[in-house]
Design a protein around this motif. Structure first.
Motif, mmCIF file in Angstrom:
data_model
loop_
_atom_site.group_PDB
_atom_site.id
_atom_site.type_symbol
_atom_site.label_atom_id
_atom_site.label_comp_id
_atom_site.label_asym_id
_atom_site.label_seq_id
_atom_site.Cartn_x
_atom_site.Cartn_y
_atom_site.Cartn_z
ATOM 1 N N SER A 170 -9.995 -20.929 -32.894
ATOM 2 C CA SER A 170 -9.003 -19.935 -33.322
ATOM 3 C C SER A 170 -8.174 -19.397 -32.159
ATOM 4 C CB SER A 170 -9.696 -18.775 -34.041
ATOM 5 O OG SER A 170 -10.595 -18.134 -33.157
ATOM 6 N N SER A 171 -8.548 -19.689 -30.937
ATOM 7 C CA SER A 171 -7.768 -19.204 -29.805
ATOM 8 C C SER A 171 -6.555 -20.088 -29.518
ATOM 9 C CB SER A 171 -8.648 -19.108 -28.552
ATOM 10 O OG SER A 171 -9.073 -20.388 -28.157
ATOM 11 N N ASN A 172 -6.464 -21.246 -30.171
ATOM 12 C CA ASN A 172 -5.283 -22.096 -30.011
ATOM 13 C C ASN A 172 -4.105 -21.483 -30.746
ATOM 14 O OD1 ASN A 172 -6.388 -24.137 -28.410
ATOM 15 N ND2 ASN A 172 -7.328 -25.073 -30.189
ATOM 16 N N GLY A 173 -2.930 -21.791 -30.291
ATOM 17 C CA GLY A 173 -1.717 -21.197 -30.845
ATOM 18 C C GLY A 173 -1.413 -21.655 -32.261
ATOM 19 N N TRP A 174 -0.492 -20.964 -32.873
ATOM 20 C CA TRP A 174 -0.132 -21.258 -34.265
ATOM 21 C C TRP A 174 0.607 -22.576 -34.390
ATOM 22 C CZ3 TRP A 174 5.006 -21.759 -35.562
ATOM 23 C CH2 TRP A 174 5.921 -21.261 -34.646
ATOM 24 N N VAL A 175 1.144 -23.098 -33.298
ATOM 25 C CA VAL A 175 1.840 -24.381 -33.335
ATOM 26 C C VAL A 175 0.855 -25.534 -33.168
ATOM 27 C CG1 VAL A 175 3.537 -25.805 -32.149
ATOM 28 C CG2 VAL A 175 3.980 -23.392 -32.468
ATOM 29 N N MET A 176 -0.092 -25.363 -32.284
ATOM 30 C CA MET A 176 -0.995 -26.457 -31.933
ATOM 31 C C MET A 176 -1.954 -26.820 -33.055
ATOM 32 S SD MET A 176 -1.054 -28.286 -29.421
ATOM 33 C CE MET A 176 -1.998 -29.697 -29.019
ATOM 34 N N ARG A 177 -2.483 -25.832 -33.739
ATOM 35 C CA ARG A 177 -3.482 -26.115 -34.782
ATOM 36 C C ARG A 177 -2.914 -26.931 -35.944
ATOM 37 N NH1 ARG A 177 -6.713 -20.838 -36.103
ATOM 38 N NH2 ARG A 177 -8.041 -22.318 -37.183
ATOM 39 N N PRO A 178 -1.745 -26.596 -36.504
ATOM 40 C CA PRO A 178 -1.213 -27.446 -37.576
ATOM 41 C C PRO A 178 -0.842 -28.848 -37.104
ATOM 42 C CG PRO A 178 -0.126 -25.311 -37.614
ATOM 43 C CD PRO A 178 -0.955 -25.366 -36.380
ATOM 44 N N LEU A 179 -0.315 -28.962 -35.879
ATOM 45 C CA LEU A 179 0.020 -30.292 -35.365
ATOM 46 C C LEU A 179 -1.238 -31.138 -35.185
ATOM 47 C CD1 LEU A 179 2.783 -29.488 -32.744
ATOM 48 C CD2 LEU A 179 3.053 -30.576 -34.976
ATOM 49 N N ALA A 180 -2.303 -30.526 -34.701
ATOM 50 C CA ALA A 180 -3.563 -31.257 -34.559
ATOM 51 C C ALA A 180 -4.125 -31.628 -35.927
ATOM 52 C CB ALA A 180 -4.563 -30.417 -33.776
#
Length: 126
Positions: free
Chosen positions: A51-61
Motif C-alpha cells: 500500500s505504500s506504492n503510489g496510485w499510478v504504480m499499483r494499477p500499472l502493475a
C-alpha cells in the motif's frame, strides 16, 4: 468503410502496443541474477499488494501482472536451466561489497579528513 478500417487499425495498434510493453516485471527480473521461478510475477504481486506504492504504480502493475505471468511461464525452461547458479554472486550489491572488502575501502575512509562546509564539520553518520 474507411471509418471501419481506421477503427480496426487503431484497435490493432492499441493491442500491439499493449502486447509490446507487457511483461515488464518479468523482463526486468530475468535481466539480473537468477531469482528462482516466476520472479516477475512475484515482484508484480508485491507492488500491487504494497500500500505504500503510489496510485499510478499499483494499477500499472496490476495491468501488467497477467502478461508477466504468461512470460514467466514461457521462460520456465530458462529458469530451470539457471536454477543451479548462485543467486546473489552476480548482483550489483554483492559485487560492490566484495570490491570494498578487497580494496579495504572502509579502512582508507577512516583516515580521510572530515567533511566540512564553510569551515564547519558536517555530521554524516546516520
Amino acid at each position: 468503410m474507411i471509418a471501419i478500417n481506421k477503427c480496426r487499425f487503431a484497435g490493432l495498434l492499441a493491442c500491439l502496443s499493449l502486447a509490446g510493453t507487457s511483461g515488464c516485471a518479468s523482463i526486468m527480473s530475468h535481466s539480473g541474477p537468477d531469482q528462482g521461478y516466476y520472479p516477475g510475477t512475484r515482484a508484480g504481486a508485491k507492488v500491487v499488494a504494497d500500500s505504500s506504492n503510489g496510485w499510478v504504480m499499483r494499477p500499472l502493475a496490476a495491468l501488467d501482472l497477467p502478461f508477466t505471468a504468461v512470460l514467466d511461464t514461457l521462460l520456465l525452461p530458462w529458469d530451470y536451466f539457471r536454477s543451479d547458479s548462485d543467486r546473489t554472486g552476480d548482483s550489483p550489491r554483492e559485487r560492490v561489497l566484495r570490491s570494498e572488502q578487497q580494496n579495504h575501502t572502509e579502512e582508507s575512509l577512516a583516515g580521510a579528513a572530515p567533511l566540512t562546509i564553510n569551515g564547519k564539520p558536517v555530521n554524516t553518520a546516520p
